[in-house]
Design a protein around this motif. Structure first.
Motif, PDB file in Angstrom:
ATOM      1  N   LEU A  54     -10.888   9.103 -23.956  1.00 16.96           N
ATOM      2  CA  LEU A  54     -10.285   8.088 -24.823  1.00 16.96           C
ATOM      3  C   LEU A  54     -10.717   6.679 -24.411  1.00 16.96           C
ATOM      4  CD1 LEU A  54      -6.771   9.726 -25.038  1.00 16.96           C
ATOM      5  CD2 LEU A  54      -8.286   9.315 -26.975  1.00 16.96           C
ATOM      6  N   ALA A  55     -10.739   6.413 -23.114  1.00 16.92           N
ATOM      7  CA  ALA A  55     -11.189   5.100 -22.638  1.00 16.92           C
ATOM      8  C   ALA A  55     -12.656   4.890 -22.992  1.00 16.92           C
ATOM      9  CB  ALA A  55     -10.977   4.981 -21.131  1.00 16.92           C
ATOM     10  N   SER A  56     -13.433   5.946 -22.908  1.00 18.62           N
ATOM     11  CA  SER A  56     -14.845   5.856 -23.272  1.00 18.62           C
ATOM     12  C   SER A  56     -15.016   5.553 -24.760  1.00 18.62           C
ATOM     13  CB  SER A  56     -15.546   7.164 -22.910  1.00 18.62           C
ATOM     14  OG  SER A  56     -16.898   7.114 -23.249  1.00 18.62           O
ATOM     15  N   ASP A  57     -14.144   6.111 -25.593  1.00 21.24           N
ATOM     16  CA  ASP A  57     -14.186   5.810 -27.032  1.00 21.24           C
ATOM     17  C   ASP A  57     -13.979   4.314 -27.286  1.00 21.24           C
ATOM     18  OD1 ASP A  57     -14.639   8.430 -27.733  1.00 21.24           O
ATOM     19  OD2 ASP A  57     -12.558   8.843 -28.326  1.00 21.24           O
ATOM     20  N   MET A  58     -13.001   3.733 -26.611  1.00 23.53           N
ATOM     21  CA  MET A  58     -12.745   2.301 -26.803  1.00 23.53           C
ATOM     22  C   MET A  58     -13.885   1.476 -26.226  1.00 23.53           C
ATOM     23  SD  MET A  58     -11.269  -0.258 -27.988  1.00 23.53           S
ATOM     24  CE  MET A  58      -9.899   0.472 -28.824  1.00 23.53           C
ATOM     25  N   TRP A  78      -6.729   3.147 -32.046  1.00 25.25           N
ATOM     26  CA  TRP A  78      -7.059   3.830 -30.802  1.00 25.25           C
ATOM     27  C   TRP A  78      -5.795   4.121 -29.990  1.00 25.25           C
ATOM     28  CZ3 TRP A  78      -6.566   1.759 -25.759  1.00 25.25           C
ATOM     29  CH2 TRP A  78      -7.101   2.558 -24.748  1.00 25.25           C
ATOM     30  N   ALA A  79      -4.878   3.153 -29.910  1.00 27.30           N
ATOM     31  CA  ALA A  79      -3.633   3.345 -29.155  1.00 27.30           C
ATOM     32  C   ALA A  79      -2.784   4.447 -29.774  1.00 27.30           C
ATOM     33  CB  ALA A  79      -2.847   2.037 -29.083  1.00 27.30           C
ATOM     34  N   ALA A  80      -2.795   4.553 -31.103  1.00 26.77           N
ATOM     35  CA  ALA A  80      -2.051   5.635 -31.764  1.00 26.77           C
ATOM     36  C   ALA A  80      -2.658   6.986 -31.414  1.00 26.77           C
ATOM     37  CB  ALA A  80      -2.058   5.419 -33.270  1.00 26.77           C
ATOM     38  N   LYS A  81      -3.981   7.054 -31.322  1.00 24.13           N
ATOM     39  CA  LYS A  81      -4.642   8.306 -30.938  1.00 24.13           C
ATOM     40  C   LYS A  81      -4.300   8.669 -29.498  1.00 24.13           C
ATOM     41  CE  LYS A  81      -9.109  10.594 -30.807  1.00 24.13           C
ATOM     42  NZ  LYS A  81     -10.546  10.476 -31.004  1.00 24.13           N
ATOM     43  N   VAL A  82      -4.248   7.672 -28.618  1.00 22.32           N
ATOM     44  CA  VAL A  82      -3.896   7.909 -27.213  1.00 22.32           C
ATOM     45  C   VAL A  82      -2.490   8.499 -27.105  1.00 22.32           C
ATOM     46  CG1 VAL A  82      -3.373   6.757 -25.014  1.00 22.32           C
ATOM     47  CG2 VAL A  82      -5.433   6.147 -26.279  1.00 22.32           C
ATOM     48  N   VAL A  94      -0.051   5.742 -23.348  1.00 20.96           N
ATOM     49  CA  VAL A  94      -0.068   4.343 -23.765  1.00 20.96           C
ATOM     50  C   VAL A  94      -1.453   3.796 -23.444  1.00 20.96           C
ATOM     51  CG1 VAL A  94       0.910   2.053 -23.410  1.00 20.96           C
ATOM     52  CG2 VAL A  94       2.395   4.066 -23.297  1.00 20.96           C
ATOM     53  N   GLY A  95      -2.136   3.299 -24.465  1.00 19.10           N
ATOM     54  CA  GLY A  95      -3.459   2.728 -24.267  1.00 19.10           C
ATOM     55  C   GLY A  95      -3.439   1.231 -24.489  1.00 19.10           C
ATOM     56  N   THR A  96      -4.049   0.488 -23.581  1.00 18.14           N
ATOM     57  CA  THR A  96      -4.110  -0.972 -23.705  1.00 18.14           C
ATOM     58  C   THR A  96      -5.523  -1.467 -23.451  1.00 18.14           C
ATOM     59  OG1 THR A  96      -3.493  -1.280 -21.388  1.00 18.14           O
ATOM     60  CG2 THR A  96      -1.703  -1.330 -23.002  1.00 18.14           C
ATOM     61  N   VAL A 127     -15.155  -2.850 -19.006  1.00 14.82           N
ATOM     62  CA  VAL A 127     -16.349  -2.961 -19.817  1.00 14.82           C
ATOM     63  C   VAL A 127     -16.868  -4.386 -19.663  1.00 14.82           C
ATOM     64  CG1 VAL A 127     -17.277  -2.849 -22.151  1.00 14.82           C
ATOM     65  CG2 VAL A 127     -15.476  -1.271 -21.456  1.00 14.82           C
ATOM     66  N   ILE A 128     -18.130  -4.494 -19.294  1.00 15.00           N
ATOM     67  CA  ILE A 128     -18.756  -5.810 -19.135  1.00 15.00           C
ATOM     68  C   ILE A 128     -19.959  -5.859 -20.065  1.00 15.00           C
ATOM     69  CG2 ILE A 128     -19.868  -7.412 -17.547  1.00 15.00           C
ATOM     70  CD1 ILE A 128     -18.276  -6.042 -15.295  1.00 15.00           C
ATOM     71  N   LEU A 129     -19.919  -6.805 -20.986  1.00 10.04           N
ATOM     72  CA  LEU A 129     -21.040  -6.975 -21.912  1.00 10.04           C
ATOM     73  C   LEU A 129     -22.136  -7.793 -21.249  1.00 10.04           C
ATOM     74  CD1 LEU A 129     -19.123  -7.731 -25.211  1.00 10.04           C
ATOM     75  CD2 LEU A 129     -20.188  -5.588 -24.522  1.00 10.04           C
TER      76      LEU A 129
END
Length: 130
Positions: A54-58, A78-82, A94-96, A127-129
């Motif tokens: 899930l974190a990878s999806d975000m 995404w948080a609803a899917k989590v 809980v996804g943040t 995640v670092i752009l």
């Protein structure tokens, strides 16, 4: 010929049978307890793998948008899917997403495994752009 006053008995006595049944019962109880612990560890591992996915999806959504400021609608979806285990989420999930700088964000997935009210698990990735 004199017969001895005792006769040699072959076989097991009732007491020996009860002791052997007791020993086998303890062994079986140990195997059942081990199986329960193995199942619990397997479920915990599965939840952790789903949290990482899930974190990878975000993270992929952030990288595809090429900005850490993704729309609130994407984050809410995404948080609803989590939070929904039936759609690939984690139990009590809980996804943040927190923006930490102009080009980095921290994604966090927190969940409580089923049947373990006090055990809270946390998966965090940054995640670092470029």
């Amino acid at each position: 010929m004199n017969k001895p006053s005792y006769q040699r008995r072959n076989g097991y006595s009732l007491f020996e049978m009860l002791v052997s049944i007791l020993i086998i019962s303890f062994g079986l109880l140990g195997v059942l307890a081990l199986q329960g612990q193995t199942l619990k560890a397997s479920v915990t591992s599965e939840d952790a793998q789903r949290a990482a996915l899930l974190a990878s999806d975000m993270a992929a959504a952030i990288l595809n948008a090429n900005t850490v400021n993704v729309s609130q609608g994407v984050i809410d979806s995404w948080a609803a899917k989590v939070a929904d285990p039936s759609s690939g989420g984690v139990p009590s999930g809980v996804g943040t997403v927190a923006v930490t700088s102009a080009n980095s964000a921290r994604i966090s997935v927190v969940w409580t495994p089923s049947g373990a009210a006090s055990a809270v698990h946390n998966y965090v990735t940054d995640v670092i752009l470029p």
